[in-house]
Design an enzyme around this catalytic site. Sequence first.
Site, short mmCIF file in Angstrom:
data_model
loop_
_atom_site.label_atom_id
_atom_site.label_comp_id
_atom_site.label_asym_id
_atom_site.label_seq_id
_atom_site.Cartn_x
_atom_site.Cartn_y
_atom_site.Cartn_z
N ARG A 184 0.83 -1.22 0.00
CA ARG A 184 0.00 0.00 0.00
C ARG A 184 0.85 1.25 0.00
O ARG A 184 0.48 2.26 -0.59
CB ARG A 184 -0.94 0.02 1.21
CG ARG A 184 -2.27 -0.56 0.87
CD ARG A 184 -3.39 0.05 1.72
NE ARG A 184 -4.62 -0.50 1.22
CZ ARG A 184 -5.51 0.19 0.50
NH1 ARG A 184 -5.33 1.47 0.26
NH2 ARG A 184 -6.59 -0.39 0.05
N GLU B 114 -10.04 5.72 6.76
CA GLU B 114 -8.60 5.99 6.74
C GLU B 114 -8.17 7.23 5.95
O GLU B 114 -7.21 7.89 6.33
CB GLU B 114 -7.86 4.78 6.13
CG GLU B 114 -7.95 3.54 6.97
CD GLU B 114 -7.43 2.33 6.21
OE1 GLU B 114 -6.34 1.86 6.52
OE2 GLU B 114 -8.12 1.88 5.27
#
Lengths: 323, 801
Positions: free
Chosen positions: B319, B728
């Site tokens: 990520r 997030e």
Amino acid sequence: MKSFSYMRARDVTEATRAAQRPGSKVIAGGTNLLDLAKLSIERPSALIDVNRIPGLKEIRRLPDGGVRIGALVTNADLAAHPLIREHYPLLSRAILAGASGQIRNMATTGGNLLQRTRCVQFYDTSDRCNKRAPGSGCGALDGANRMNAIVGGSASCIAVHPSDMAVAMRILDAVVETTDAHGAHRRIPIDDFYVLPDAAPQHETVLTPGEMITGVSLPAPPQGMQSYRKVRDRASYAFALVSVGAIAAVEEGHFTRVRFAFGGIAPKPWRIEAAEAALRGKPRNAQAISTACDIALAGAAGHGDNDFKIALAHRTLIAVLGA
Amino acid sequence: MLERSPKPVVEKPTLHESAALHVTGTATYIDDLPEPRGTLHLAPGLTRIAHGRLVSMDLSAVRAAPGVITVLTAADIPGQNDTSPIGAHDEPLFVTDSITSEGQILFVVAAETRAQARAAVRRAVVETETLDPILDIDTAREARAPCAVPGRTMTRGDAEAAIAAAPRRLSGRIVMGGQEHFYLEGQAALALPGEGPEMIVWSSTQHPTETQAMVAHLLDVPANTITASVRRMGGGFGGKETQANQTACLAALVAHHTRRPARLRLDRDDDMVMTGKRHDFAIDYTVGFDDDGKIHGVDMLLACRCGWSADLSGPVIDRALTHADNAYFYPAVRLRSLPLRTNTVSNTAFRGFGVPQGALAAERVIEEIAFATGLDPNTVRLRNVYENGQLTPYHMTVEDSITAAILTDLARRCGYDTRKAALRASNAKAAEEGRVLRRGIAMTPVKFGISFTATHYNQAGALVHVYTDGSVQINHGGTEMGQGLHTKMMQVAARVFGLPQSDIRLTATTTDKVPNTSATAASSGADLNGMAVLDAATKIRDRIRDFAAERYNADPGTIRFHNSEIHMETGQGTLVESFAAVVRQAYLARVSLSSSGFYKTPEISWDPATGRGHPFYYFAYGAACAEIVIDTLTGEYRIDRVDILHDAGLSLNPEIDRGQIEGGFVQGAGWLTMEELVWDKKGALRTHAPSTYKIPTAFDMPRVFNVALLEDVPNRKATIFRSKAVGEPPFALAACVLFALSDAVASLDDHRTCPRLDAPATPETVLACIERLRAGKSATGHGTKIEVPATDADPVRDPVG
């Protein structure tokens, strides 16, 4: 947490007599003692609750222009009191720089003076600490010591006194009033109240067993601008890395009167009168202030993590006293 | 009480389903569950060295301690001594020989009280052999230590050639620290043995299915004997995605051996020493660009500290790689990862999951180009943001980019240009007058890919029951950690049935109701479970509708569920029946009023081997602007103002989303400013309590905090009611705080030098940066001499006196 007996004292006599017994501890706001008891750092066998004793919650003006503060006056009440805000803004600011609103609502004047150090090793029961476990050594000297003292410590302890309020009290020449188990009263200048750590750093004050703080009196405030500046890791809520309280009068660019003291760098509020004297009549510039700071910090030494405090103390004093 | 609303309850700011319970202290967390008779309390014995070997362990004094019932070690595990969540078999629950971090578990004590268990732990006599630990990124690189997981390279085009051919180029490094989750409720579990091998484990976990699997493997029983359950967590932030497993396993092991209920609530210091944290990164970058600030090519090496086991490091670093472009198009790019194994806690999931780290490097590159070209960083940003149709470094076509519009809109809303000019002028004046305060401002965007990169995780289940009194109970695979997921799920069901949210009951997440669930992570909770709830509720509603059409002779196409009623057009005109009455009739007519639901995200694919694919269903966007003031004498600072414009699609619940944006931003600001993890030379974590580890308090909120949701921009993809994930992405918005600090520091040499301020930018780091800049400015040897300053208004002064 060790079990303990609990007694609610009706008056000072009853409290001091009960507190005299080994293992007894006086509790007021409990903001420090309860935390320490939960961690088994304090292990009292008896708690003497003094909160209901009448007459200890007053703030009153003294005939000489000073003020007397009862031992049970909360930090919040003291900081907000009109007499304090008007005449001792330094004290208001110092108190409000410490803790949180919730804690200040509970913490008392007497308790604040008697709070224990926040030294990491004092709190870590698996580490060495001469204050917590006399004779076990000092884990801070060769361990994490970012928060520790640069002056006033000893080979057995370099813990700092965490109070902001006490720094202001020291500058204001506070006198701590006590009563002991025999009913004797004492008036102890705050500088004499704290003892520096020698071989037995578990002894932090001159109080005798059972002796209890009943109040603090402040003489009339000296002339000059009062200020308190606290430098910390988190601006909103943390103990001081370095704090500076000061009262200064300046005429035509020169200091006429000045008092200052440091918090966060020593086992007690750190005020050196000779350093103040060195500033008198001197121009208000960084060089003069820095020279005075050198006198105040004579013999100062870092222990690794806290070396920065020497420079930071200079900078903070210059920020507070400078033009 | 909630008012009954005649309108659909999604897109409304309804109350958090547990708000009243939270504020009255009656919401139950694991340690609040009533204690079953005979419950044992546990405490783990931990390693105190970072690297070495276990020579011997004498636990006789522990066993003899008051109240101790049993002491268990690896030898007592009937199944596998392994809690690796990815099957790497590199994460034993108990140390047997090799010690690879402080805080690993040697044994567990079960006693009648928690205090007895904790006291008994200290009586262990443990002999170890110490080896030199590898603690940080630099040491691990020098030692060429093996990686925790394989590193990966993502390339598109020839980055080297593009950089070489670019008119200008520069290289640098940005270092950023880790972060402790600091969930308010620490790790906690309660295991209750049942008949035979059956066991219920209540665990503060974000991933009940994995907890169930771990316990089953540990005890060598099939998954169908273990139930893992959680009503809510007191915060997770990723710290309970895998890190809850060891606590649950210890409780289950004791319950298995003693046949008594077993409870473990980790002490906060133990929790901080034992459990993994956000990965810290050191990212080396080289960028080729031109005088217009256009990027030609980017080459980055992302090194990070994984700790002693793989855990989720692989997907976290993937990520970071997939977001090392943040919102910017790199015409040619090479991104390499270096996931380093170290003798520290095994770093794990933390809100953002590598995105904030990768995106921060991208923003540093932008900042560097701005300094090199003399352009405003925002100009550089706008010249490099993705246009639709461009390819990411992982060869996914960007189709929904709105970064340019958001940046432009936010700049207008918050007056970026005029405020920046004013700040520059006030800094110049301060310098002239010898004052010590300097101000800085910066704006950063975020583009956050939504979906688990592990494609199979992108599925969800739900179970919905309608009872004969018309009340509805729902259950789904997601977990509640305060983020409001359950509230949103109730809103979805309420909208389907035309009921107020208060008529929907949601029950604890439990593996015997909805099985084979994914972790509540990757911001995916509402996206995935919302569609599953929608599926289940719609099935039941359609059955009720079909029944009603037949029973009341109504046209099915006209039947509407609205305001707790069912409205139908019949031959006799409009008929309105209460929902409960129709449900009752349906039950009597033997209509099934219960259904499961299922969802899997379409269109996504990911090939981890090549680092290519379409890993994200869509992107969530946002931008934030921060203004700060620093004290150049002490390095202290304050966030004066923050403006945020964030994209939540058609928000399911604007107030809950606003809470996520504010909370995420402040947590991100904490990561970049005051939160500092310090390990000593021996590898002991020194910041294992709030006394030494500082998270932001209420007083650290920006003085002015304007948060706006992008309005009327539905998700282009068919997500649950066209909303977007919001857990997030806002965390990464906090990058603007670091660059605002940097902007203020840079004023000390008239913005000639990029300060390269690293994170966490503690006051100390800021001060060091200031001094570095000043030293560079004058080569005449002023060095660290105390500068002659003047007093200024104290930026952190209390409002007294």
